[in-house]
Scaffold this motif. Structure first.
Motif, PDB file in Angstrom:
ATOM      1  N   GLN A 192     -18.697  63.472  29.903  1.00  0.00           N
ATOM      2  CA  GLN A 192     -18.973  62.005  29.977  1.00  0.00           C
ATOM      3  C   GLN A 192     -18.848  61.476  31.559  1.00  0.00           C
ATOM      4  OE1 GLN A 192     -19.611  59.944  27.740  1.00  0.00           O
ATOM      5  NE2 GLN A 192     -18.275  58.312  27.621  1.00  0.00           N
ATOM      6  N   SER A 232     -22.321  62.853  32.752  1.00  0.00           N
ATOM      7  CA  SER A 232     -23.456  62.308  32.664  1.00  0.00           C
ATOM      8  C   SER A 232     -23.392  60.991  33.061  1.00  0.00           C
ATOM      9  CB  SER A 232     -23.453  62.016  31.346  1.00  0.00           C
ATOM     10  OG  SER A 232     -24.533  61.366  30.840  1.00  0.00           O
ATOM     11  N   PHE A 233     -22.291  60.064  33.427  1.00  0.00           N
ATOM     12  CA  PHE A 233     -22.157  58.815  33.753  1.00  0.00           C
ATOM     13  C   PHE A 233     -22.522  59.001  35.185  1.00  0.00           C
ATOM     14  CE2 PHE A 233     -20.215  55.025  35.330  1.00  0.00           C
ATOM     15  CZ  PHE A 233     -20.801  54.269  34.463  1.00  0.00           C
ATOM     16  N   ARG A 259     -25.506  56.767  32.464  1.00  0.00           N
ATOM     17  CA  ARG A 259     -25.328  56.608  30.973  1.00  0.00           C
ATOM     18  C   ARG A 259     -24.400  57.433  30.308  1.00  0.00           C
ATOM     19  NH1 ARG A 259     -31.652  57.588  28.841  1.00  0.00           N
ATOM     20  NH2 ARG A 259     -30.216  57.578  27.034  1.00  0.00           N
ATOM     21  N   ARG A 260     -23.838  56.937  29.155  1.00  0.00           N
ATOM     22  CA  ARG A 260     -22.724  57.774  28.578  1.00  0.00           C
ATOM     23  C   ARG A 260     -23.274  58.499  27.364  1.00  0.00           C
ATOM     24  NH1 ARG A 260     -18.094  55.397  30.976  1.00  0.00           N
ATOM     25  NH2 ARG A 260     -18.321  53.239  31.332  1.00  0.00           N
ATOM     26  N   ARG A 274     -19.287  57.362  23.065  1.00  0.00           N
ATOM     27  CA  ARG A 274     -18.945  55.688  23.221  1.00  0.00           C
ATOM     28  C   ARG A 274     -17.588  55.868  24.073  1.00  0.00           C
ATOM     29  NH1 ARG A 274     -19.915  53.002  17.546  1.00  0.00           N
ATOM     30  NH2 ARG A 274     -22.026  53.341  17.281  1.00  0.00           N
ATOM     31  N   HIS A 286     -14.201  58.671  20.521  1.00  0.00           N
ATOM     32  CA  HIS A 286     -15.623  58.361  20.130  1.00  0.00           C
ATOM     33  C   HIS A 286     -15.456  58.323  18.841  1.00  0.00           C
ATOM     34  CE1 HIS A 286     -19.914  58.865  19.936  1.00  0.00           C
ATOM     35  NE2 HIS A 286     -19.599  59.842  19.111  1.00  0.00           N
TER      36      HIS A 286
END
Length: 138
Positions: free
Chosen positions: A85, A88-89, A94-95, A98, A105
């Motif tokens: 997470q 990627s962020f 972007r995640r 959630r 999540h």
């Protein structure tokens, strides 16, 4: 000798670690008794980090470090979900999930918290059984 039969490396003096493991198991069972729904006692970082350090130390003393990754497969998945997470962020803004760690999540996806807990119990049991099945494979 059991170590010879299971083809495990014999580590002299590791038998005393069983007393420490028994204390960890007793403390964990006592905590879980009062942590059943609705929880009366919460562990927090101090308890969880020291528990993880104790389990990691036992794995190092028993020379079973790789097996610890398999036994704690659920914890590895939770940690990897946070790493994925954050990476990627930072790289794509972007995640992937959630919310991280992974259990959040699933909660945000509509699963009730008890459902997530029981399904993670099932995964933990499967990881433990998989770990036990590797004893004769080494």
């Amino acid at each position: 000798m059991i170590a010879g039969y299971l083809q495990l490396q014999y580590v002299p003096g590791v038998g005393e670690v069983a007393v420490f493991c028994g204390a960890l198991v007793g403390a964990a069972l006592g905590f879980l008794w009062y942590n059943s729904h609705p929880a009366e006692v919460f562990m927090g970082d101090v308890g969880s980090l020291s528990l993880g350090a104790g389990i990691g130390s036992v794995a190092v003393i028993a020379k079973q470090e790789i097996l610890l990754v398999l036994v704690g497969g659920l914890f590895v998945l939770e940690a990897l979900s946070v790493i994925v997470q954050v990476a990627s962020f930072k790289l794509t803004k972007r995640r992937v999930f959630r919310m991280a760690p992974l259990h959040h999540h699933f909660e945000l996806s509509g699963w009730a918290e008890p459902k997530v807990i029981v399904r993670f119990w099932i995964l933990s049991i499967l990881f433990a059984l998989l770990s036990l099945s590797t004893l004769k494979l080494r």
